[in-house]
Motif scaffolding. Structure first.
Motif, PDB file in Angstrom:
ATOM      1  N   TYR A  34       0.817  -1.218   0.000  1.00 36.08           N
ATOM      2  CA  TYR A  34       0.000   0.000   0.000  1.00 36.08           C
ATOM      3  C   TYR A  34       0.851   1.268   0.000  1.00 36.08           C
ATOM      4  O   TYR A  34       0.566   2.215  -0.731  1.00 36.08           O
ATOM      5  CB  TYR A  34      -0.956  -0.014   1.194  1.00 36.08           C
ATOM      6  CG  TYR A  34      -1.903  -1.186   1.148  1.00 36.08           C
ATOM      7  CD1 TYR A  34      -2.966  -1.203   0.258  1.00 36.08           C
ATOM      8  CD2 TYR A  34      -1.721  -2.297   1.962  1.00 36.08           C
ATOM      9  CE1 TYR A  34      -3.827  -2.289   0.181  1.00 36.08           C
ATOM     10  CE2 TYR A  34      -2.575  -3.386   1.900  1.00 36.08           C
ATOM     11  CZ  TYR A  34      -3.627  -3.374   1.008  1.00 36.08           C
ATOM     12  OH  TYR A  34      -4.477  -4.449   0.933  1.00 36.08           O
ATOM     13  N   LEU A  46      -0.050   0.983  -3.683  1.00 37.17           N
ATOM     14  CA  LEU A  46      -1.442   1.090  -4.112  1.00 37.17           C
ATOM     15  C   LEU A  46      -2.139   2.313  -3.520  1.00 37.17           C
ATOM     16  O   LEU A  46      -2.727   3.129  -4.243  1.00 37.17           O
ATOM     17  CB  LEU A  46      -2.196  -0.181  -3.731  1.00 37.17           C
ATOM     18  CG  LEU A  46      -3.718  -0.159  -3.924  1.00 37.17           C
ATOM     19  CD1 LEU A  46      -4.088   0.097  -5.376  1.00 37.17           C
ATOM     20  CD2 LEU A  46      -4.334  -1.463  -3.432  1.00 37.17           C
ATOM     21  N   ASP A  47      -2.109   2.438  -2.191  1.00 36.36           N
ATOM     22  CA  ASP A  47      -2.823   3.558  -1.573  1.00 36.36           C
ATOM     23  C   ASP A  47      -2.230   4.901  -1.965  1.00 36.36           C
ATOM     24  O   ASP A  47      -2.953   5.879  -2.153  1.00 36.36           O
ATOM     25  CB  ASP A  47      -2.809   3.414  -0.051  1.00 36.36           C
ATOM     26  CG  ASP A  47      -3.968   2.563   0.453  1.00 36.36           C
ATOM     27  OD1 ASP A  47      -4.784   2.125  -0.379  1.00 36.36           O
ATOM     28  OD2 ASP A  47      -4.063   2.342   1.664  1.00 36.36           O
ATOM     29  N   GLU A  49      -0.657   5.628  -4.798  1.00 33.59           N
ATOM     30  CA  GLU A  49      -1.054   5.918  -6.180  1.00 33.59           C
ATOM     31  C   GLU A  49      -2.501   6.394  -6.250  1.00 33.59           C
ATOM     32  O   GLU A  49      -2.831   7.346  -6.964  1.00 33.59           O
ATOM     33  CB  GLU A  49      -0.869   4.680  -7.052  1.00 33.59           C
ATOM     34  CG  GLU A  49       0.578   4.377  -7.411  1.00 33.59           C
ATOM     35  CD  GLU A  49       0.669   3.371  -8.548  1.00 33.59           C
ATOM     36  OE1 GLU A  49      -0.107   3.500  -9.523  1.00 33.59           O
ATOM     37  OE2 GLU A  49       1.508   2.457  -8.458  1.00 33.59           O
ATOM     38  N   ARG A 105     -11.476   2.047  -1.962  1.00 33.08           N
ATOM     39  CA  ARG A 105     -11.164   0.645  -2.258  1.00 33.08           C
ATOM     40  C   ARG A 105     -11.725  -0.203  -1.128  1.00 33.08           C
ATOM     41  O   ARG A 105     -12.172   0.311  -0.102  1.00 33.08           O
ATOM     42  CB  ARG A 105      -9.658   0.392  -2.406  1.00 33.08           C
ATOM     43  CG  ARG A 105      -8.852   0.552  -1.129  1.00 33.08           C
ATOM     44  CD  ARG A 105      -7.439   0.008  -1.317  1.00 33.08           C
ATOM     45  NE  ARG A 105      -6.589   0.251  -0.170  1.00 33.08           N
ATOM     46  CZ  ARG A 105      -6.529  -0.552   0.905  1.00 33.08           C
ATOM     47  NH1 ARG A 105      -7.267  -1.646   0.962  1.00 33.08           N
ATOM     48  NH2 ARG A 105      -5.734  -0.262   1.917  1.00 33.08           N
ATOM     49  N   ARG A 247      -6.218  -0.030  -9.061  1.00 36.00           N
ATOM     50  CA  ARG A 247      -6.476  -1.194  -8.192  1.00 36.00           C
ATOM     51  C   ARG A 247      -6.181  -2.494  -8.911  1.00 36.00           C
ATOM     52  O   ARG A 247      -5.558  -3.410  -8.343  1.00 36.00           O
ATOM     53  CB  ARG A 247      -7.940  -1.177  -7.714  1.00 36.00           C
ATOM     54  CG  ARG A 247      -8.272  -0.062  -6.726  1.00 36.00           C
ATOM     55  CD  ARG A 247      -9.638  -0.262  -6.099  1.00 36.00           C
ATOM     56  NE  ARG A 247     -10.708  -0.170  -7.071  1.00 36.00           N
ATOM     57  CZ  ARG A 247     -11.470   0.899  -7.254  1.00 36.00           C
ATOM     58  NH1 ARG A 247     -11.279   1.993  -6.552  1.00 36.00           N
ATOM     59  NH2 ARG A 247     -12.443   0.891  -8.163  1.00 36.00           N
ATOM     60  N   TYR A 250      -2.657  -3.863  -9.070  1.00 31.45           N
ATOM     61  CA  TYR A 250      -2.154  -4.505  -7.840  1.00 31.45           C
ATOM     62  C   TYR A 250      -2.925  -5.789  -7.528  1.00 31.45           C
ATOM     63  O   TYR A 250      -2.762  -6.358  -6.452  1.00 31.45           O
ATOM     64  CB  TYR A 250      -2.266  -3.543  -6.645  1.00 31.45           C
ATOM     65  CG  TYR A 250      -1.201  -2.466  -6.653  1.00 31.45           C
ATOM     66  CD1 TYR A 250      -0.029  -2.607  -5.902  1.00 31.45           C
ATOM     67  CD2 TYR A 250      -1.350  -1.313  -7.411  1.00 31.45           C
ATOM     68  CE1 TYR A 250       0.941  -1.633  -5.899  1.00 31.45           C
ATOM     69  CE2 TYR A 250      -0.382  -0.318  -7.417  1.00 31.45           C
ATOM     70  CZ  TYR A 250       0.770  -0.479  -6.659  1.00 31.45           C
ATOM     71  OH  TYR A 250       1.734   0.505  -6.656  1.00 31.45           O
ATOM     72  N   VAL A 252      -6.093  -6.355  -6.799  1.00 31.16           N
ATOM     73  CA  VAL A 252      -6.946  -6.255  -5.619  1.00 31.16           C
ATOM     74  C   VAL A 252      -8.046  -7.311  -5.711  1.00 31.16           C
ATOM     75  O   VAL A 252      -8.723  -7.412  -6.735  1.00 31.16           O
ATOM     76  CB  VAL A 252      -7.579  -4.852  -5.531  1.00 31.16           C
ATOM     77  CG1 VAL A 252      -8.593  -4.773  -4.386  1.00 31.16           C
ATOM     78  CG2 VAL A 252      -6.483  -3.803  -5.328  1.00 31.16           C
TER      79      VAL A 252
END
Length: 253
Positions: A34, A46-47, A49, A105, A247, A250, A252
């Motif tokens: 993240y 991820l977070d 971005e 998300r 998302r 990655y 998710v």
């Protein structure tokens, strides 16, 4: 007449100035995938971005501070020293000092075993079933991992079948060394660390938790206008599929 022209010019000038954008500060952390440092030492994940895309769309400025321990970061936020925290669950307790964006998300928590060692666990389809069995479990020391786990935890502790860890790196090392049969954790974080360590995992056929997460804004240092600006940005990015692309990159669940 000259004064009238000057006043008109001043009003015109003010009217064409861009709206004042929001500015928020947050402390960084190591929470791969993240938020983490890449091979070049740059923060990514991820977070991060998703947050950068949201702030760009909202025309807000993000100020980042160096990494802080979780407890220190939470205390600083509550005292008004930070404006923003990532991946927050909305709870009644937090509503007293924070405001929450719409979800950007979902988080997913799963239960894992080492591949090839799952013969006795393949039929486990819930925490209640796990608690009634004999399998041992590794779980994070802190954090909320769903009502099912919370309900099963006392029985697991009483039977001596629960061990805890401080980081997923430590947890995967313990699983790989045979310290327990199963490991509980955030799906993306566990898979990320398993790839780093070269540990092949199997996933039990149920999720311990799937829930939306939000940007958590400090109620003392941010405004309802700031929240509305970020919510509008998230909505537009979702409609255009921008956040979904990030998302999906990655994987998710």
């Amino acid at each position: 007449m000259r004064l009238r022209h000057l006043l008109f010019a001043a009003v015109l000038c003010v009217s064409v100035l861009p709206a004042v954008a929001c500015r928020m500060a947050m402390a960084l952390e190591q929470w791969p995938p993240y938020v983490y440092r890449d091979a070049q030492g740059h923060y990514t994940g991820l977070d991060l971005e998703l947050l950068r895309a949201i702030f760009k769309e909202a025309r807000c400025t993000l100020v980042t501070f160096p990494e802080l321990p979780t407890a220190r970061r939470q205390l600083l936020f509550q005292k008004g020293g930070l404006d923003l925290m990532l991946a927050a669950s909305e709870t009644p307790e937090r509503q007293s000092y924070a405001r929450f964006s719409i979800s950007y998300r979902d988080e997913a928590v799963g239960v894992f075993s080492k591949s090839g060692h799952a013969d006795g666990q393949r039929q486990i389809a819930s925490f209640a079933q796990l608690a009634r069995g004999k399998s041992t479990l590794l779980a994070p020391k802190v954090g909320w991992y769903g009502a099912q786990y919370a309900a099963a935890r006392p029985a697991l502790e009483k039977a001596g079948r629960l061990n805890t860890f401080g980081s997923f790196r430590q947890g995967l090392l313990m699983l790989d060394a045979g310290r327990a049969d199963l490991l509980l954790g955030d799906v993306l974080a566990v898979r990320h660390e398993a790839r780093k360590q070269g540990v092949a995992l199997s996933t039990l056929p149920f999720l311990a938790l799937r829930a939306p997460v939000h940007l958590m804004l400090n109620a003392r240092t941010t405004s309802t206008d700031d929240l509305a600006r970020l919510n509008a940005a998230i909505t537009r990015l979702e409609q255009r599929g921008v956040l979904a692309v990030i998302r999906n990159s990655y994987e998710v669940p």
